[in-house]
Design an enzyme around this catalytic site. Sequence first.
Site, PDB file in Angstrom:
ATOM      1  N   GLU A 273      -4.638   5.876 -64.619  1.00 21.06           N
ATOM      2  CA  GLU A 273      -5.938   6.529 -64.559  1.00 21.06           C
ATOM      3  C   GLU A 273      -7.054   5.530 -64.852  1.00 21.06           C
ATOM      4  OE1 GLU A 273      -3.776  10.430 -66.435  1.00 21.06           O
ATOM      5  OE2 GLU A 273      -5.625   9.721 -67.361  1.00 21.06           O
TER       6      GLU A 273
ATOM      7  N   HIS B 293      -7.515  14.388 -65.261  1.00 22.23           N
ATOM      8  CA  HIS B 293      -7.081  14.436 -66.663  1.00 22.23           C
ATOM      9  C   HIS B 293      -8.079  15.193 -67.535  1.00 22.23           C
ATOM     10  CE1 HIS B 293      -4.607  12.220 -69.984  1.00 22.23           C
ATOM     11  NE2 HIS B 293      -4.765  13.502 -70.211  1.00 22.23           N
TER      12      HIS B 293
ATOM     13  N   ARG C  21       2.086  13.435 -68.905  1.00 23.83           N
ATOM     14  CA  ARG C  21       1.532  12.103 -68.763  1.00 23.83           C
ATOM     15  C   ARG C  21       2.000  11.570 -67.418  1.00 23.83           C
ATOM     16  NH1 ARG C  21      -1.495  13.267 -71.934  1.00 23.83           N
ATOM     17  NH2 ARG C  21      -2.064  12.370 -73.953  1.00 23.83           N
TER      18      ARG C  21
END
Lengths: 336, 336
Positions: A282, A300, A253
């Site tokens: 993000e 991602h 993460r």
Amino acid sequence: MTSHPQNDGAPPPLDRRPPPPVLLLRHPTQFSVLDRPLPDTFRFLKPWKSPLPLGDFLSSADARAAEAILTSGMTPVTAEMLRRLPGVRLVVTTSAGLEHIDVAECRRRGIAVADAGDAYSEDVADLAVGLLIDVLRKVSASDRYVRRGSWSGEGEFALGSKLGGKRVGIVGLGRTGLKVAKRLEAFGCAVSYNSRKAKPYVSYPFHSNVCELATNCDALVICCGLNEETHHMITREVLLALGKEGVVVNIGRGSIIDEKEMVQLLVQGELGGAGLDVFENEPNVPEELLALDNVVLSPHRAVFTQESLSDLCDLVIGNLEAFFSNKPLLSPVLDE
Amino acid sequence: MASHPENDGPPPPLGRRAPPCVLLLCHPIEFSLLDRPLPDNFRFLKPWESPLPLDDFLSSADARPAEAILTNGRAPVTADMLRRLPGVRLVFTSSAGVNHIDLAECRRRGIAVAGAGDAYSEDVADLAVGLLIDVLRKVSASDRHVRRGLWSSEGEVALSSKLGGKRVGIVGLGKIGLKVAKRLEAFGCAVSYNSRKTKPCVPYPFYSDVGELAANCDALVICCGLNEQTHHMITREVLLALGKEGVIVNVGRGSIVDEKEMVQLLVQAELRGAGLDVFENEPDIPEELLALDNVVLSPHSAVFTPESFSDICDLAIGNLEAFFSNKPLLSPALYQ
């Protein structure tokens, strides 16, 4: 299996009762991307179809019927939400991480939790290794070089760096971390790791302190989950310990790394390179990274393969069906 | 060891004679990029320092003392060149391939040939796997997407494809091919191969025909050398057999693949993608490839790591010293 709060014994099995209501906090993208319908053995409650805002929807009679919640990594399952939905006995998340679920509250209420299990770990491990190869061997950077005509114009591109013999530190030797380790061994890398505690039956050297791991490694691969202990665990000091030639790969993460510090070190040439699938905010990527040739940026999508998404859909359905048939969950989140 | 044509017995050992003359056909970039000096127990002839064009230099008195030739993969050693340099008894190439050397002429003249041996095979294998991961998982394409600022605005890149379970056919199971196979196994790929003949003690299924290999695989990795049999071996038919979801990776030589046909099939979406380190007419790349998102282009840099270059420098010096000390070559190449 936990009993329904309004029954004394086990609830009736799936085929002998009306479809259990499942609160869908968001339509699961894994299903929509694959054009897969949600199973009709369940009654999915879809808050976005209600004119009410989510908060009010949760207090409505419709929502109160929910016996399970299906969420993704984006929408939190909070204690407050669980308080308002006393019928919920199961939370299923399509994500690999659990940081968006109040797991402690679930345990207190006897609510079972199911996650993505092993559905993603191979694909995530593959991408982690792909990012490391890319940074060390400058694959994307060379591709850019060729595409802008520099191979004919300017001659040979810069040297990369060999994988074999590199000391790679895995941060978080869980399902994904172990798979990364196995792959790296095939390339002749020397693997060591940091985890909350040493893993039995694992031959890789353990470092109890992530800074010590960094000092003894040429690259770090961040594979752990995000929680209070791991938040900003990769500090400026850890990155400096990794060194000027050091490479960091993050498929965990974004917030496990102090992103601001990492960006600064990359810009200043104090870090060799980075392969990043996750970021603190993000889909925003720090602008400075866009100008660097020694970073590889991934939006991602470590889990976005046909195969992983399909496996995940099967797993979600499988967990729901198992739970409501009084069978063990396929991918329960257990106490550690 | 071949005797000097003007002597009856073996030549005097290295320590007791004038430094042997070694003709450098090209700049020794492996030395210069590492800032490594050429060894001073040899006298290096450097054609580029002469005002004469190479052809005239080779006929000049300056070139005639040459007893050895050092070349890379690009500068050919022809029968004509060897005819004009009757003192040459050893050819060393810093390349993995030897297709640019007239081996038949060397045999006829009793000239020993040494090559890069195993110096590169790990780095080349690593890049082959890196290219395959990149194509299947769209690593470079996603990086482009993010750098263009498209993550925030246009959402996700198309789904990518899992490595595990893919059937990968290795064309040429030599030093490099075997290392590619070992790495792919760690990712859960099912490896098979085509080679001139089956390799004993190798667990992978063998296909005597490369078209049949392609028909039974999801990806081909070209690892063989270039010679008369392998030239344009990967035909349009082979690529069609690989299929619309097929991926081709080439770390061998550009001309092993019928490049014109491959480009056409890629443009027509008859192939999933390609990862290419070599091309038929380097450094020129077919323009159509530059417009494709599903190809990864590498400027023939599979060996471009300081580690490989250092090994090659050692090997060049080691072979020269061995030969001129009447010892066996470290990496003889005449039997390929």
